[in-house]
Scaffold this motif. Structure first.
Motif, PDB file in Angstrom:
ATOM      1  N   ALA A  38       0.847  -1.201   0.000  1.00 17.87           N
ATOM      2  CA  ALA A  38       0.000   0.000   0.000  1.00 17.87           C
ATOM      3  C   ALA A  38       0.878   1.245   0.000  1.00 17.87           C
ATOM      4  CB  ALA A  38      -0.915   0.001   1.227  1.00 17.87           C
ATOM      5  N   PHE A  39       0.432   2.239  -0.741  1.00 15.50           N
ATOM      6  CA  PHE A  39       1.168   3.498  -0.856  1.00 15.50           C
ATOM      7  C   PHE A  39       0.187   4.658  -0.916  1.00 15.50           C
ATOM      8  CE2 PHE A  39       3.640   0.217  -2.959  1.00 15.50           C
ATOM      9  CZ  PHE A  39       4.911   0.400  -2.429  1.00 15.50           C
ATOM     10  N   LEU A  40       0.683   5.846  -0.562  1.00 14.45           N
ATOM     11  CA  LEU A  40      -0.109   7.041  -0.839  1.00 14.45           C
ATOM     12  C   LEU A  40      -0.206   7.219  -2.348  1.00 14.45           C
ATOM     13  CD1 LEU A  40       1.113   9.743   1.711  1.00 14.45           C
ATOM     14  CD2 LEU A  40      -0.971   8.344   1.789  1.00 14.45           C
ATOM     15  N   ASN A  41      -1.337   7.692  -2.803  1.00 14.76           N
ATOM     16  CA  ASN A  41      -1.563   7.872  -4.238  1.00 14.76           C
ATOM     17  C   ASN A  41      -1.031   9.238  -4.671  1.00 14.76           C
ATOM     18  OD1 ASN A  41      -2.410   7.670  -6.848  1.00 14.76           O
ATOM     19  ND2 ASN A  41      -4.598   7.815  -6.388  1.00 14.76           N
ATOM     20  N   ARG A  42       0.308   9.333  -4.677  1.00 12.01           N
ATOM     21  CA  ARG A  42       0.942  10.607  -5.044  1.00 12.01           C
ATOM     22  C   ARG A  42       2.270  10.304  -5.723  1.00 12.01           C
ATOM     23  NH1 ARG A  42       1.064  13.439  -0.076  1.00 12.01           N
ATOM     24  NH2 ARG A  42       3.110  12.542   0.302  1.00 12.01           N
ATOM     25  N   CYS A  43       2.351  10.639  -6.985  1.00 10.93           N
ATOM     26  CA  CYS A  43       3.581  10.394  -7.729  1.00 10.93           C
ATOM     27  C   CYS A  43       4.661  11.374  -7.263  1.00 10.93           C
ATOM     28  CB  CYS A  43       3.329  10.570  -9.232  1.00 10.93           C
ATOM     29  SG  CYS A  43       4.792  10.239 -10.230  1.00 10.93           S
ATOM     30  N   PRO A  44       5.885  10.890  -7.019  1.00  7.85           N
ATOM     31  CA  PRO A  44       6.947  11.803  -6.578  1.00  7.85           C
ATOM     32  C   PRO A  44       7.403  12.771  -7.669  1.00  7.85           C
ATOM     33  CG  PRO A  44       7.808   9.572  -6.834  1.00  7.85           C
ATOM     34  CD  PRO A  44       6.314   9.495  -7.005  1.00  7.85           C
ATOM     35  N   HIS A  45       6.988  12.529  -8.911  1.00  8.23           N
ATOM     36  CA  HIS A  45       7.394  13.447  -9.989  1.00  8.23           C
ATOM     37  C   HIS A  45       6.677  14.787  -9.888  1.00  8.23           C
ATOM     38  CE1 HIS A  45       7.373  14.605 -14.477  1.00  8.23           C
ATOM     39  NE2 HIS A  45       8.459  15.078 -13.913  1.00  8.23           N
ATOM     40  N   GLN A  46       5.351  14.754  -9.932  1.00  4.33           N
ATOM     41  CA  GLN A  46       4.614  16.030  -9.891  1.00  4.33           C
ATOM     42  C   GLN A  46       3.533  16.039  -8.821  1.00  4.33           C
ATOM     43  OE1 GLN A  46       3.322  16.997 -13.922  1.00  4.33           O
ATOM     44  NE2 GLN A  46       5.338  17.809 -14.402  1.00  4.33           N
ATOM     45  N   GLN A  47       3.642  15.126  -7.857  1.00  4.00           N
ATOM     46  CA  GLN A  47       2.732  15.108  -6.697  1.00  4.00           C
ATOM     47  C   GLN A  47       1.270  14.986  -7.104  1.00  4.00           C
ATOM     48  OE1 GLN A  47       4.562  14.989  -3.846  1.00  4.00           O
ATOM     49  NE2 GLN A  47       6.303  15.260  -5.206  1.00  4.00           N
ATOM     50  N   VAL A  48       1.005  14.211  -8.153  1.00  5.33           N
ATOM     51  CA  VAL A  48      -0.374  14.004  -8.616  1.00  5.33           C
ATOM     52  C   VAL A  48      -0.740  12.537  -8.410  1.00  5.33           C
ATOM     53  CG1 VAL A  48      -0.230  15.879 -10.283  1.00  5.33           C
ATOM     54  CG2 VAL A  48       0.348  13.549 -11.001  1.00  5.33           C
ATOM     55  N   PRO A  49      -2.030  12.202  -8.428  1.00  7.06           N
ATOM     56  CA  PRO A  49      -2.428  10.796  -8.318  1.00  7.06           C
ATOM     57  C   PRO A  49      -1.862   9.974  -9.478  1.00  7.06           C
ATOM     58  CG  PRO A  49      -4.310  12.238  -7.955  1.00  7.06           C
ATOM     59  CD  PRO A  49      -3.192  13.103  -8.458  1.00  7.06           C
ATOM     60  N   LEU A  50      -1.504   8.731  -9.196  1.00  5.18           N
ATOM     61  CA  LEU A  50      -0.904   7.884 -10.228  1.00  5.18           C
ATOM     62  C   LEU A  50      -1.934   7.367 -11.218  1.00  5.18           C
ATOM     63  CD1 LEU A  50       0.962   7.389  -7.509  1.00  5.18           C
ATOM     64  CD2 LEU A  50       2.073   5.802  -9.076  1.00  5.18           C
ATOM     65  N   ASN A  51      -3.156   7.225 -10.804  1.00  6.80           N
ATOM     66  CA  ASN A  51      -4.150   6.524 -11.626  1.00  6.80           C
ATOM     67  C   ASN A  51      -4.944   7.464 -12.521  1.00  6.80           C
ATOM     68  OD1 ASN A  51      -5.336   7.531  -9.273  1.00  6.80           O
ATOM     69  ND2 ASN A  51      -7.041   6.106  -9.435  1.00  6.80           N
ATOM     70  N   VAL A  52      -4.290   8.473 -13.051  1.00  8.54           N
ATOM     71  CA  VAL A  52      -4.929   9.318 -14.050  1.00  8.54           C
ATOM     72  C   VAL A  52      -4.111   9.234 -15.324  1.00  8.54           C
ATOM     73  CG1 VAL A  52      -6.003  10.944 -12.463  1.00  8.54           C
ATOM     74  CG2 VAL A  52      -3.665  11.334 -13.203  1.00  8.54           C
ATOM     75  N   PRO A  53      -4.695   9.226 -16.483  1.00  9.59           N
ATOM     76  CA  PRO A  53      -6.128   9.316 -16.705  1.00  9.59           C
ATOM     77  C   PRO A  53      -6.823   7.955 -16.790  1.00  9.59           C
ATOM     78  CG  PRO A  53      -4.985   9.521 -18.787  1.00  9.59           C
ATOM     79  CD  PRO A  53      -3.921   9.337 -17.724  1.00  9.59           C
ATOM     80  N   GLU A  54      -6.078   6.857 -16.723  1.00  3.39           N
ATOM     81  CA  GLU A  54      -6.662   5.550 -17.042  1.00  3.39           C
ATOM     82  C   GLU A  54      -7.369   4.880 -15.878  1.00  3.39           C
ATOM     83  OE1 GLU A  54      -6.810   4.515 -20.053  1.00  3.39           O
ATOM     84  OE2 GLU A  54      -5.525   6.063 -20.896  1.00  3.39           O
ATOM     85  N   GLY A  55      -7.000   5.189 -14.648  1.00  3.23           N
ATOM     86  CA  GLY A  55      -7.665   4.584 -13.510  1.00  3.23           C
ATOM     87  C   GLY A  55      -6.981   3.360 -12.942  1.00  3.23           C
ATOM     88  N   ASP A  56      -5.922   2.886 -13.611  1.00  2.26           N
ATOM     89  CA  ASP A  56      -5.203   1.711 -13.118  1.00  2.26           C
ATOM     90  C   ASP A  56      -3.952   2.124 -12.359  1.00  2.26           C
ATOM     91  OD1 ASP A  56      -7.007  -0.036 -14.309  1.00  2.26           O
ATOM     92  OD2 ASP A  56      -5.890  -0.041 -16.195  1.00  2.26           O
ATOM     93  N   PHE A  57      -3.455   1.199 -11.536  1.00  5.27           N
ATOM     94  CA  PHE A  57      -2.220   1.450 -10.797  1.00  5.27           C
ATOM     95  C   PHE A  57      -1.069   0.574 -11.263  1.00  5.27           C
ATOM     96  CE2 PHE A  57      -5.555   2.877  -7.919  1.00  5.27           C
ATOM     97  CZ  PHE A  57      -5.065   4.103  -7.513  1.00  5.27           C
ATOM     98  N   LEU A  58      -1.364  -0.488 -11.997  1.00  4.49           N
ATOM     99  CA  LEU A  58      -0.307  -1.399 -12.441  1.00  4.49           C
ATOM    100  C   LEU A  58      -0.101  -1.281 -13.942  1.00  4.49           C
ATOM    101  CD1 LEU A  58      -1.214  -4.566 -10.343  1.00  4.49           C
ATOM    102  CD2 LEU A  58       0.746  -3.039  -9.996  1.00  4.49           C
TER     103      LEU A  58
END
Ligand code: FES
Length: 109
Positions: A38-58
Motif C-alpha cells: 500500500a502506498f499514498l496515491n501521489r507520484c513523486p514526480h509532480q505530486q499528482v495521483p498515479l491513476n490518471v487518466p486511465e484509472g489503473d495502478f499497475l
C-alpha cells in the motif's frame, strides 16, 4: 487505531484498488505475486495521483506500479521508481498487515 482498508478477496477481481484513508488522503493497494503493498496515491514526480487518466495502478504486465501521467514505473516491493522522470525517488509506503479474518489493516496512520 488499526483500520480495515481492504479485504483479501477484493484482489481476486482486480490486482489493484484505490482507497481513501480515514484522514481523507488518497491511497492505493496492489497485489503482485500474492504480496499486498500500500502506498499514498501521489507520484513523486509532480505530486499528482498515479491513476490518471486511465484509472489503473499497475502496468500492462501487472508487475510494476505505473503512473498514468508520464509513465513512471515503480517496484511494488519498495515503491522505488525504476523508470521515468522520477527514477530513484520513491512512493510513500503505508504500513499494513493482514488479520485472521483476511482483512488488510492500516497499522499506522
Ligand atoms: S506525474 Fe507521475 S510520472 Fe510524471
Amino acid at each position: 487505531m488499526p483500520r480495515v482498508i481492504a479485504r483479501l478477496r477484493d484482489f481476486v477481481a482486480a490486482p489493484s484498488r484505490g482507497v481513501t484513508l480515514p484522514d481523507g488522503r488518497s491511497a492505493f493497494l496492489v497485489c503482485v505475486h500474492g504480496r499486498i503493498a500500500a502506498f499514498l496515491n501521489r507520484c513523486p514526480h509532480q505530486q499528482v495521483p498515479l491513476n490518471v487518466p486511465e484509472g489503473d495502478f499497475l502496468d500492462a504486465g501487472g508487475e510494476l506500479i505505473q503512473c498514468g501521467m508520464h509513465g513512471a514505473l515503480f517496484l511494488p516491493e519498495s515503491g522505488e521508481c525504476v523508470f521515468g522522470p522520477c527514477q530513484g525517488q520513491r512512493l510513500e509506503p503505508l504500513a499494513i498487515s493482514i488479520n485472521a479474518e483476511d482483512n488488510v489493516i492500516l497499522t499506522v496512520e
